[in-house]
Design an enzyme around this catalytic site. Structure first.
Site, short mmCIF file in Angstrom:
data_model
loop_
_atom_site.label_atom_id
_atom_site.label_comp_id
_atom_site.label_asym_id
_atom_site.label_seq_id
_atom_site.Cartn_x
_atom_site.Cartn_y
_atom_site.Cartn_z
N THR A 105 0.88 -1.16 0.00
CA THR A 105 0.00 0.00 0.00
C THR A 105 0.92 1.20 0.00
OG1 THR A 105 -1.66 -1.23 1.27
CG2 THR A 105 -1.83 1.15 1.38
N GLU A 136 -3.32 -3.69 -2.87
CA GLU A 136 -3.25 -4.83 -1.96
C GLU A 136 -1.87 -5.49 -1.99
OE1 GLU A 136 -4.82 -7.49 1.03
OE2 GLU A 136 -5.04 -5.43 0.45
#
Length: 594
Positions: free
Chosen positions: A412, A432
């Site tokens: 992230t 992700e």
């Protein structure tokens, strides 16, 4: 898809002067650049401030501030550049959460543009033969991709709170996509981590494995397909992304993954429709707000679990005079408070449009007192059960107490921006897992996410897959106010360690009086209701860790828990932007007037 790689003998930092000229800076003084244009992790001064993980992104944000844009404009510009230079962590193929302080109105708003499940999803979508599909196979599949929210989030932010157009804020990223950015060690290492996956997909290999090889450190990578995507958005807004050719390309990629002929990889197909993409909506949500020793802590409500979990952790800590405790006693209570808060996170938090999340109870000071009473002088031996926040709700309902949640990706990014007028943006967004689901959308230059692996595969659980649902997240963009004015804005990547990273930083800065850079550089202890606490940067060998071990704490080790980007605001108008100096290649901090 086309690309070019031009070999050079210098790192990204040596090219920053050229990048700055490309972005149209009149002066480099505000960047506080060192010799050779090297990025710095800490900058103090007045005016606007930027803290990101990447210097190209920080330069893009500062360019927008210098041209009269506000913090929202600059945040979108930085995010678009990160989607190019940090493509394995974020981009238009993913989603995120933005927390914004509006100085003129003296209020905080949040924009939820988390990815959504397609209409085909059911609670059993990740089961085969009644058992969960192996996690790695879920990740690298069409099943794992949620409908992206990033572009719609940017549009809502600009339309409601910005001052510039899409074309203006995307211009720096478009220019960089065409001219190219320098491959550094960190970029190459992330390609290497994904090399086998990228080889599986023709579009991913063509962009990130030129000639079948890793991109060379010091070479220049450009991405004209990404430039084309940004140009379409600049001209047509979010509609150009959610309908038409780009939407069709995403649907085709998910439903018919671009697997290299002859590959034996078992890549499961997804089931998207054009309507799934066209119907995506961002949500303007009220923030979570929690008082802590006279401060107001603003964060994201579900489907992010960040605001509630950090809030509960701090409520538990508030019962102790942390400033007067020894370092070991303070950390013991912080670690155990986090353990308890994570037990409640796992039990109750999910998309509030599908689940009655007991937010009032979870942030109740009285509920925190019941949890605090469970903390002794020794660490808990392992996971602890969830508490019962429903007793502290004004409208109680029946609790659902499922098993703890499963795995969550680490990849992230976070950026924090402020402007001279006092507006502040704390923004975390993601695709992700490092490299998302591994699939570059052919012809458009961006990776798709694997966010739907954040659902819990096995029911019952508030966070099971359902049509149109947003999976629970740990992203924790946070803004701290004192007497209605910002004092701190921060956030981090790192999967579920985001929550503990932000919580530890708040404790160290607000309670223990640590300078912001020292708080960032300190080893981090991440307890998420497990037997062992994860510690990074060699902290397991510290005197602090030895004292905690005597209290029963056990360690697992990692290179990095999170990667903070922070802005601290002084009462005298001084701002300090601070990022990592050690983790993940470091970050980039800029202020307008050093």
């Amino acid at each position: 898809m086309t690309h070019s790689l031009k070999k050079g003998s210098f790192k990204r930092g040596v090219l920053l002067l050229g990048t700055a000229l490309l972005l149209g800076q009149g002066s480099l003084s505000w960047a506080q650049m060192g010799s050779g244009g090297a990025k710095v992790s800490n900058a103090s001064g007045t005016g606007g401030a930027v803290a990101t993980v990447d210097h190209d992104a920080s330069l893009a944000a500062m360019k927008i501030l210098e041209s009269g844009g506000n913090a929202v404009d600059a945040a979108v510009a930085a995010a678009a550049t990160l989607g190019l230079t940090e493509p394995f962590s974020c981009g238009v193929g993913g989603g995120g959460f933005m927390v914004v302080y509006l100085a003129r109105e003296k209020r905080v708003i949040t924009i939820d543009h988390r990815e959504m499940a397609p209409a085909s999803f059911t609670p059993s979508v990740f089961l085969e033969g009644g058992k969960p599909i192996a996690f790695g196979e879920r990740v690298t599949s069409g099943l794992s991709a949620g409908v992206p929210g990033t572009v719609m989030g940017w549009q809502e932010a600009l339309r409601r709170y910005g001052t510039k157009t899409f074309a203006e804020v995307l211009a720096p990223a478009i220019a960089l996509a065409k001219s190219g950015y320098v491959v550094d060690d960190y970029f190459q290492s992330q390609v290497k981590d994904n090399q086998d996956r990228f080889k599986t997909f023709s579009s991913s290999a063509a962009l990130y494995l030129p000639g079948g090889n890793l991109p060379a450190v010091g070479s220049t990578l450009n991405n004209p397909d990404m430039a084309r995507t940004y140009e379409a958005i600049a001209a047509g807004g979010a509609q150009a992304f959610y309908t038409g050719a780009i939407a069709q390309a995403m649907v085709s990629t998910v439903n018919t993954p671009p697997v290299v002929p002859g590959s034996t990889a078992n890549v499961r197909k997804g089931n998207w429709t054009l309507a799934d993409v066209a119907n995506y909506e961002a949500r303007i949500r009220q923030p979570t707000v929690n008082t802590y020793r006279g401060y107001a802590i603003y964060g994201m409500q579900p489907p992010s679990s960040g605001g509630l979990t950090i809030g509960e952790t701090l409520n538990i800590l508030e019962g102790y005079d942390i400033a007067k405790l020894s370092e070991a006693d303070a950390y013991h209570r912080y670690i155990e408070a986090s353990r308890l808060a994570f037990a409640d996170r796992g039990a109750y938090m999910a998309d509030p449009e599908y689940t009655d999340v007991p937010q009032t109870g979870l942030l109740s000071k009285d509920f925190a007192a019941t949890r605090r009473a469970l903390i002794g002088e020794k660490a808990a031996a392992g996971s602890v059960p969830a508490g019962n926040p429903f007793k502290f709700q004004t409208d109680p309902s029946i609790p659902l107490l499922p098993a703890p949640a499963g795995l969550e990706g680490q990849s992230t990014t976070h950026l924090t921006v402020s402007d001279a007028e006092g507006n502040v943006v704390s923004y975390t967004f993601t695709i992700e897992t490092i490299g998302g689901n591994g699939m570059v959308v052919p012809g458009y230059g961006f990776l798709l996410n694997n966010e739907l692996t954040d659902f819990d595969a096995v029911a019952p659980h508030p966070n099971v897959p359902e049509a149109g649902k947003r999976p629970r997240s740990s992203m924790s963009p946070t803004i701290v106010l004192k007497d209605g004015k910002p004092v701190l804005a921060l956030g981090s990547p790192g999967g579920s360690t985001i929550i503990t990273t932000v919580g530890q930083a708040i404790m160290n800065i607000l309670d223990r009086g640590m300078p912001v850079q020292a708080a960032i550089d300190a080893p981090r202890f991440s307890q998420r209701n497990g037997e062992k606490t994860t510690v990074d940067q060699g902290g397991e060998n510290s005197e602090l860790a030895k004292a905690l071990a005597a209290m029963g704490h056990q360690w697992s080790t990692t290179d990095a828990n999170g990667k903070l980007a922070v802005i601290q605001f002084g009462a005298d108008g001084k701002v300090t932007a601070a990022t990592e100096s050690k983790r993940g290649g470091g970050g980039s901090a800029l202020v307008q007037k050093p």
